[in-house]
Design a protein around this motif. Structure first.
Motif: not given
Ligand code: MG
Ligand code: GTP
Length: 228
Positions: A85, A102, A152
């Motif tokens: 991420s 996040r 992701d």
């Molecule tokens: Mg992640």
């Protein structure tokens, strides 16, 4: 990259359509009440399991064929906190924006997020779904996402989850980026996913990314940074 993509697309897609047509016929037959009775689908655990495998296969193939052929899917995988991420935030410039991914230290939920620009959202319709492995869409405006969708995925050592991701999602990817953290490369939690990819997805190019190199110490006796 483009050439590779289209090359794979043609031969594989023709085969996939043929297999899907066969599967559809078979499952239509299986869905007839008489067949269900004959195979004892309601009670026999073994036939039910095999029936479910057929259904899933059909679903995955449909998903694969309905994905937009013009979008290039980049799948980011790797165990939790390997920096997937964070890398996306850096590449797409989403740090400190409302689109920031996040980057908690706690392992995330079991949702795969497909990130691409709003104009591509329609192309994702065949791919987005709720379920055990939920696939969601998040739109980010970036010139990089004109023809690309970045996935992701949540890092997880859970074998069943890993298997499901490898079976139900990763096959649509055009390339897989496997993230390793420099401080724990080839951690044993990487093995289930690597094994699955090797077993099922050998046709997809894979690239290995080493992250968190700044935490790697050449001299073990010294701290990572001067501010300890
Ligand atoms: Mg992640
Ligand atoms: N020092 C350092 N920390 C990093 C780097 N990349 C990520 N981190 C930190 O590592 C933690 C986890 O990073 P994430 O980007 O959330 O990792 P992830 O692979 O998305 O993790 P999951 O979503 O849980 O699978 C965060 O606290 C990041 O700040 C890096 O290159 N260097």
């Amino acid at each position: 990259m483009e050439g590779e993509h289209h090359h794979r697309e043609h031969g594989t897609d023709v085969q996939a359509s043929k297999i899907l047509a066969g599967l559809r016929e078979l499952s239509d037959l299986l869905d007839e009440p008489k067949t269900g009775e004959a195979l004892d689908l309601a009670k026999n655990a073994r036939t039910t399991e095999q029936y479910n495998i057929l259904r899933r296969l059909r679903q995955s193939l449909t998903q694969y064929l309905e994905r937009d052929g013009d979008l290039f899917y980049v799948g980011l995988v790797g165990h939790f906190s390997s920096g997937k991420s964070s890398t996306i935030n850096s590449i797409l410039n989403t740090w400190d924006t409302d689109r920031e991914r996040r980057t908690d230290l706690n392992p995330t939920d079991t949702t795969i997020t497909l990130i691409t620009s709003e104009e591509n959202s329609k192309s994702l319709l065949g791919v987005i779904r709720e379920g055990h492995v939920t696939i969601r869409h998040e739109s980010v405006e970036s010139p990089l996402l004109h023809k690309i969708a970045i996935a992701d995925t949540p890092g997880s050592g859970d074998t069943q989850f890993v298997e499901e991701v490898a079976r139900d999602f990763l096959p649509i990817c055009d390339v897989i980026l496997f993230f390793f953290s420099a401080t724990s490369p080839l951690d044993k939690t990487d093995l289930p996913l690597l094994t699955e990819i090797h077993r099922r997805l050998r046709f997809i190019p894979i690239r290995f990314i080493v992250t968190r190199a700044d935490e790697f110490r050449l001299d073990q006796s010294k701290p990572v940074s001067s501010t300890t």
